[in-house]
Every structure is written in structure tokens, then in C-alpha cells.
Design a protein around this motif. Sequence first.
Motif, PDB file in Angstrom:
ATOM      1  N   ARG A 144     -27.728 -47.339  11.926  1.00  0.00           N
ATOM      2  CA  ARG A 144     -26.746 -48.144  12.663  1.00  0.00           C
ATOM      3  C   ARG A 144     -26.912 -48.023  14.178  1.00  0.00           C
ATOM      4  N   GLY A 145     -27.918 -47.279  14.626  1.00  0.00           N
ATOM      5  CA  GLY A 145     -28.192 -47.195  16.059  1.00  0.00           C
ATOM      6  C   GLY A 145     -27.583 -46.012  16.771  1.00  0.00           C
ATOM      7  N   HIS A 146     -27.055 -45.043  16.029  1.00  0.00           N
ATOM      8  CA  HIS A 146     -26.464 -43.844  16.621  1.00  0.00           C
ATOM      9  C   HIS A 146     -27.481 -42.702  16.568  1.00  0.00           C
ATOM     10  N   ASP A 177     -18.379 -48.412  10.633  1.00  0.00           N
ATOM     11  CA  ASP A 177     -17.939 -49.810  10.643  1.00  0.00           C
ATOM     12  C   ASP A 177     -17.153 -50.129  11.918  1.00  0.00           C
ATOM     13  N   LEU A 178     -16.279 -49.218  12.328  1.00  0.00           N
ATOM     14  CA  LEU A 178     -15.505 -49.435  13.557  1.00  0.00           C
ATOM     15  C   LEU A 178     -16.417 -49.500  14.774  1.00  0.00           C
ATOM     16  N   LEU A 179     -17.401 -48.627  14.832  1.00  0.00           N
ATOM     17  CA  LEU A 179     -18.337 -48.643  15.958  1.00  0.00           C
ATOM     18  C   LEU A 179     -19.120 -49.948  15.988  1.00  0.00           C
ATOM     19  N   ASP A 180     -19.551 -50.408  14.818  1.00  0.00           N
ATOM     20  CA  ASP A 180     -20.259 -51.688  14.744  1.00  0.00           C
ATOM     21  C   ASP A 180     -19.379 -52.822  15.267  1.00  0.00           C
ATOM     22  N   ARG A 181     -18.121 -52.807  14.854  1.00  0.00           N
ATOM     23  CA  ARG A 181     -17.195 -53.881  15.214  1.00  0.00           C
ATOM     24  C   ARG A 181     -17.015 -53.967  16.725  1.00  0.00           C
ATOM     25  N   HIS A 182     -17.100 -52.819  17.397  1.00  0.00           N
ATOM     26  CA  HIS A 182     -16.881 -52.802  18.841  1.00  0.00           C
ATOM     27  C   HIS A 182     -18.186 -52.735  19.634  1.00  0.00           C
TER      28      HIS A 182
END
Length: 280
Positions: A130-132, A99-104
Motif C-alpha cells: 500500500r506504499g507504507h 484503508d483509512l490511509l488510502d482514503r486520505h
Amino acid sequence: MSHASSSSAAWPMPPLLRASLGLHAVAAGAAIAVPGAAPWAFGSVLANHAALTAAGLWPRSGLLGPNVTRLPDASAAHGEIALTIDDGPDPAVTPAVLDLLDRHGAKASFFCIATRAAAQPALTREILARGHCVQNHSHVHRHNFAMLGPRGYAAELDRAQQVLSDITGRRPHCFRAPAGLRNPFLDPVLHRLGLHLVSWTRRGFDTRERAPQRVLERLTRGLAAGDILLLHDGHAAKTAAGQPVLLEVLPLLLARCHAAGLRCVTLTAALPPRGTASAP
């Protein structure tokens, strides 16, 4: 299913190992042919083994084979860095990290322990969704990993490759040794499987450091394009308030990266397959 290419080409023995074999041959010949040379020959072989051991205990060393400590120059030129996250997936931490990675708007590479991925297959697939990217951090994260022989390394890496590719449909092309420690038997196995050994440029020691600010300082001191950063979603230390350190460090780190004009990309995007002309 996509696969990292395995290599049928001959393993390119590192210069240190070639020199070691030559030293052993010379020492054996001298011990047999030259009176009184045996103690000197034995001492030189012991010193050589000490050097090989030291090389394996130095996580960022390239003496035992190729070791990626920074992204290729092309990635650095585009202001890219790699955020790598080890020892998961952990259902208590990894979803919040995503979620943090998405947010940034940041991408990361998760070096997963295969047994943990097998226990959390949906979460492991969510990392990719999620693209990782998911990379190989061994099958069980053995504490004696640096003491394994060729068969032990083959069993650990082959099994992890199979488990992770069965779960995600994508075969990892990068490997990180547990604690970064290894011995000369590892690189031939990595070569056969087409795996890069990836260590790091800087790490936060967030499995034992409970103060987020200290972890952040270690990661951002001298931070530059092309860096590979190491954090942990598994085995993460906790702050005095009981929060995994990673979850407090990550927003601050990503903000620093953004302010510096750096973009977090996956190793899949930045690092060509091992053995290709453009690979480091």
C-alpha cells in the motif's frame, strides 16, 4: 532484497559516555590515592549512574546517542510530517488503518514487533504494497528492554531485522525502543546495524487514553511540518463503544493535517540512511 547498510566504522561514543568513563577513572584514582576521598568518589559515581539512567528513561533524549525526534529540515521545508504506528500488525485493526490511509492519500511508517509480523506475514507485506514502510520495533517487545546488556540488544535487534527483512524483502533502517526506554548499550548495536533510533515529536497516549478527542488534542497541539507523530495499531485502547481509539482518531487527524497543508510521508522517504552526510 534491499538492505539498510550496516556500519564497519568505529562507533562515535556520545560526549556523556566519554565524560562518564573519565569520571570513573578519576574517581577510582582519587579513592586510591587521596585519603578520605573514597566516599566522595563513590558518591560521584552513583550520581553519574543516576544521570545515565535518567537519560535512558527520557525517550526523546539524545544523551545516549543520536535520537530522531523530528524529520530533517528538508522534509519540514516541504511541509512533510511522519505518522508512525506501533506494536502491530494487528489483524483486527491494521487492515482498517490501511484503508483509512488510502482514503486520505497518506503514507505511514509501521514499527512492527517481529513476532507479530511473523504471525501475520501477508498483512505485513500488504503494508508495503500500500506504499507504507515497515520498521523495527524489536523482536518480542520485552518489558525489560531498558535493562538488557549488549548481547541482549544484539539478539533482539538482529533477530527482528532478519524476520522483518525475510517477510518484506526490505531491511528496516529505523528502530524504536519499546516504550522508548533504553540504556547506554543500545546505540553501539544500532550503529553496527545502520539503524536510526526514532522516537517522536508528540504522542497521543492511545494505548491508555480511551477518549479520541483527547488523543487528537495531544497530537495536534502545536502540530508543525517536520513532526513525527506516534499512534498504535497494536495494544490500542478502546473507546466506550469498543472501537480501537486509533480508528476514530486517524480520520480526524488526517483531515487536520490536510487543512494545515501537511503531507504524511514514510520514514524511508524522509530519512536518509544512518551514517550518510545528510542524515540527522
